[in-house]
Enzyme design. Structure first.
Site, PDB file in Angstrom:
ATOM      1  N   GLU A   1     -48.154 131.876  54.961  1.00  0.00           N
ATOM      2  CA  GLU A   1     -48.907 130.595  54.400  1.00  0.00           C
ATOM      3  C   GLU A   1     -50.305 130.474  54.857  1.00  0.00           C
ATOM      4  OE1 GLU A   1     -44.836 127.775  53.423  1.00  0.00           O
ATOM      5  OE2 GLU A   1     -46.339 127.180  54.793  1.00  0.00           O
TER       6      GLU A   1
ATOM      7  N   ASP B   1     -50.940 116.117  57.533  1.00  0.00           N
ATOM      8  CA  ASP B   1     -50.982 117.013  58.597  1.00  0.00           C
ATOM      9  C   ASP B   1     -51.372 116.019  59.905  1.00  0.00           C
ATOM     10  OD1 ASP B   1     -50.679 119.811  57.843  1.00  0.00           O
ATOM     11  OD2 ASP B   1     -52.299 119.390  56.516  1.00  0.00           O
TER      12      ASP B   1
ATOM     13  N   TYR C   1     -39.462 124.632  50.165  1.00  0.00           N
ATOM     14  CA  TYR C   1     -39.967 124.236  51.785  1.00  0.00           C
ATOM     15  C   TYR C   1     -39.226 122.851  52.280  1.00  0.00           C
ATOM     16  CZ  TYR C   1     -43.225 123.640  55.726  1.00  0.00           C
ATOM     17  OH  TYR C   1     -43.844 123.593  56.996  1.00  0.00           O
TER      18      TYR C   1
END
Lengths: 271, 399
Positions: A49, A60, A175
């Site tokens: 990734e 994030d 994911y």
């Protein structure tokens, strides 16, 4: 069959689980990205990734935010990240590369333009953090038409109706974000993850990868027992910045340790 | 004009709006949307909201005829909707009360907010004190430095102010950080967004709570002048005061709606915050809208003398109103806003916020070209006490 599907197929036949490292493209500097990608493969990566830096990475934590800032300070663009993949492909035709990032750089390039360039460069899929299924139909269509996979996230709070929807729209793998929070946060509760992954599997035949909170060989091994793939991001990005010019060697060693732990549980029946 | 009933079920205003967030936030947004749908028409909820607005905020806010200022132009008559007279000194409190009431009903004891200049942070800290809630406000470290008084205000009210060190250390980064807090503490935390941006249902919900401004004006203007104004003018950063006064007027087609953005040092200088005038559509902070961005889709730093307008995005409904032509968007510079600020101080004895001074500045450009029987209504969205430092500095004065 897509490169991602082929990779999972092969692993399944061997009774092994996929190791999916994440790095931010262009960090710590652009010239190091392609060597790092090769180092990841040498350390045992099955899929890479590659993070596309964005000025406002809302999902994030601090480690990946700072990596994005360092990359952007050196002018790294989406086009350049695609070029890194093209460069990587010159000597590696088998390891799938998924671009992971936020919607706006793709929208600025133009979605169709992005799909064309990604395809031409040998990119295999895209995970756009802020395109949930409701807003991703056009991208899925464009990527499908070029045999590229659109990867989606699932969270501990995703309701059943959505699991079904994401299962239908998702390609390649799903994911599962194992924690409430941002990347790089907290520690993983493997028992809870096992339960959720089993539940997710009742809605989809896609491989399920687990990420967030995996920091070492031991947590990776335990997650590998219950999931199809282990995603490791912030820990690697931190290693890269700590290592300086040694980053490729250090990353390779770190990943090899994790790979070894994951392979210690090879399902011999499948193999 | 057709009946206006946007957004659609998924929060779209034409191609704008929507829900562009990571999966980790989807459930929290669904929960919020469901709660808002449940309570928005609930008589008890509406009654409590009306009570709070009347007795705590001091509504309705008056409409004031700025006679001397109008005479100074020799053209249109300018009326001011006095949101500056609200408790905490700006329109922000209207929305914050609505959302805090929702938080209470959803059983969330902790509220968080982002703030730029500090007005939304102060409003949130105020309501948190009033309702006995824990309050955490995220503020760019650059803004913490520039707005020390508001930081202290929030602390006095019992809030924790967290300086944000990432990115450009301003409002957009505070918003990013608040989102990160929310996704980590979803169970006990309600995120009070201060403007008509963010993922659905925020742009719709904040607009609805702020619509009290326009609904009052719709009644007040005919009482005072015998008719509705020729144009309604409001400043636009994220766009909540403008949406609040525009929305009830959308179906009154004869009334022009004019949003005024911050041109900073001038649009050609590149140092401004005029998103609708100079931006391009893209995705940021959970919605599709106009953004100030570079050719690679990275969000750029903005500039305005007014911290409340210093934001690289804009509410998605404004993006829609711009494209549809129902509203017009213009921009005025720092200097033009300052001139209007001083004029209103001297001619009307009202110290306006620098944000609102942008709307006033545009009115001062329009009014002289209009006839004395024409009417402009300007949303005076906040008072200027918070801006003493900035204005004094511009005049070379140090306290």
């Amino acid at each position: 069959m897509s490169r991602i599907a082929a990779a999972f197929e092969q692993l399944k036949a061997q009774g092994r689980k996929a190791l999916i490292p994440f790095i931010t493209a262009g960090d710590p500097h652009p010239a190091m990205t392609v060597p790092l990608m090769h180092a990841l493969v040498a350390g045992g990566a099955d899929v890479i990734e590659l993070g596309v830096p964005f000025s406002d990475p809302m999902a994030d934590g601090p480690v990946i935010q700072r990596a994005s800032e360092r990359a952007l300070a050196q002018g790294v663009t989406l086009k350049q990240v695609i070029d890194f993949t093209e460069e990587f492909r010159k000597t590696n035709q088998h390891t799938p590369v998924v671009l992971m990032g936020y919607a706006n750089p793709i929208e600025a390039m133009g979605m169709e333009q992005f799909a064309n360039r990604a395809k031409a460069a040998g990119v295999d899929g895209a995970l756009v953090v802020d395109y949930p299924p409701e807003e991703a139909k056009k991208l899925v269509q464009l990527l499908d038409a070029r045999a590229l996979d659109t990867i989606f996230l699932l969270s501990p709070t995703t309701r059943d109706a959505r699991l079904r929807q994401v299962g239908e729209l998702g390609r390649g793998y799903l994911y599962y974000v194992s924690l409430k929070g941002v990347t790089g946060a907290g520690n993983i509760d493997v028992a809870e993850v096992a339960q959720r992954v089993n539940h997710i599997r009742t809605f989809t035949g896609l491989p399920v990868g687990v990420g967030f909170g995996i920091r070492d060989a031991e947590s990776a091994r335990r997650v590998a027992e219950v999931a199809d793939a282990v995603v490791i991001g912030s820990r690697l990005v931190q290693e890269i910045i700590d290592a300086g010019n040694d980053a490729p060697a250090r990353v390779q060693a770190l990943l090899a340790g994790i790979r070894g732990a994951m392979d210690s549980i090879v399902d011999t029946k499948a193999a | 004009m057709q009946m206006y009933d946007l957004p659609d079920r998924l929060g779209h205003f034409g191609p704008y709006g929507g829900v562009f967030v990571a999966e980790t936030l989807i459930d929290a947004l669904d929960e919020l949307r469901e709660a808002y749908e449940k309570y928005q028409h609930d008589p008890e909820f509406k009654k409590e909201f009306a009570y709070e607005l009347k007795h705590y905020v001091g509504r309705p806010s008056p409409v004031y005829h700025a006679k001397r200022w109008s005479a100074h132009f020799g053209g249109a008559q300018v009326y001011l909707k006095r949101e500056d007279l609200n408790h905490t000194g700006a329109h922000k409190i209207n929305n914050v009360i609505g959302q805090a009431m929702l938080a209470k009903r959803m059983g969330k004891p902790r509220v968080i907010a982002e703030t730029g200049a500090g007005q939304h942070g102060v409003a949130t800290a105020t309501i948190a004190a009033r309702y006995g809630m824990e309050c955490v406000v995220y503020m760019g470290s650059e803004d913490v430095r520039r707005q020390a008084q508001n930081v202290y205000r929030m602390k006095l009210l019992g809030a924790t102010v967290v300086p944000v060190e990432s990115g450009s250390r301003t409002l957009k980064d505070a918003l990013n950080e608040a989102m990160r807090d929310w996704v980590t503490n979803i169970e006990n935390t309600y995120y009070i967004i201060g403007t008509v941006a963010g993922p659905h249902p925020y742009p719709m919900m904040v607009r609805d709570f702020q619509s009290v401004i326009g609904l009052e004006a719709l009644e007040q203007m005919p009482e005072m002048t015998g008719r509705q104004p020729d144009a309604v003018i409001a400043c636009v950063g994220g766009g909540s005061n403008a949406m609040g006064i525009f929305h009830p007027y959308i179906e009154h087609e004869q009334v022009r709606l004019i949003g005024v953005e911050a041109a900073g040092f001038g649009l050609e200088s590149g140092k401004h915050a005029a998103t609708l005038m100079a931006g391009k559509p893209g995705v940021l902070h959970g919605n599709r809208t106009y953004l100030l961005q570079d050719e690679n889709g990275q969000i750029v730093e903005t500039h305005s003398i007014s911290a409340g307008l210093d934001y690289p995005g804009v509410g998605p409904e404004h993006a829609y109103l711009k494209d549809s032509g129902r509203a017009e968007y213009v921009a005025v510079t720092d200097d033009e806003a300052l001139q209007a600020f001083h004029d209103l101080c001297r001619l009307e004895g009202i110290i306006p916020a620098l944000e609102s001074s942008h709307a006033l500045a545009y009115a001062s450009k329009m009014a002289p070209r209009m006839k004395p029987d024409q009417i402009l209504l300007v949303n005076l969205s906040g008072r200027g006490d918070k801006d003493m430092h900035t204005v004094a500095e511009k005049s070379g004065i140090k306290f």
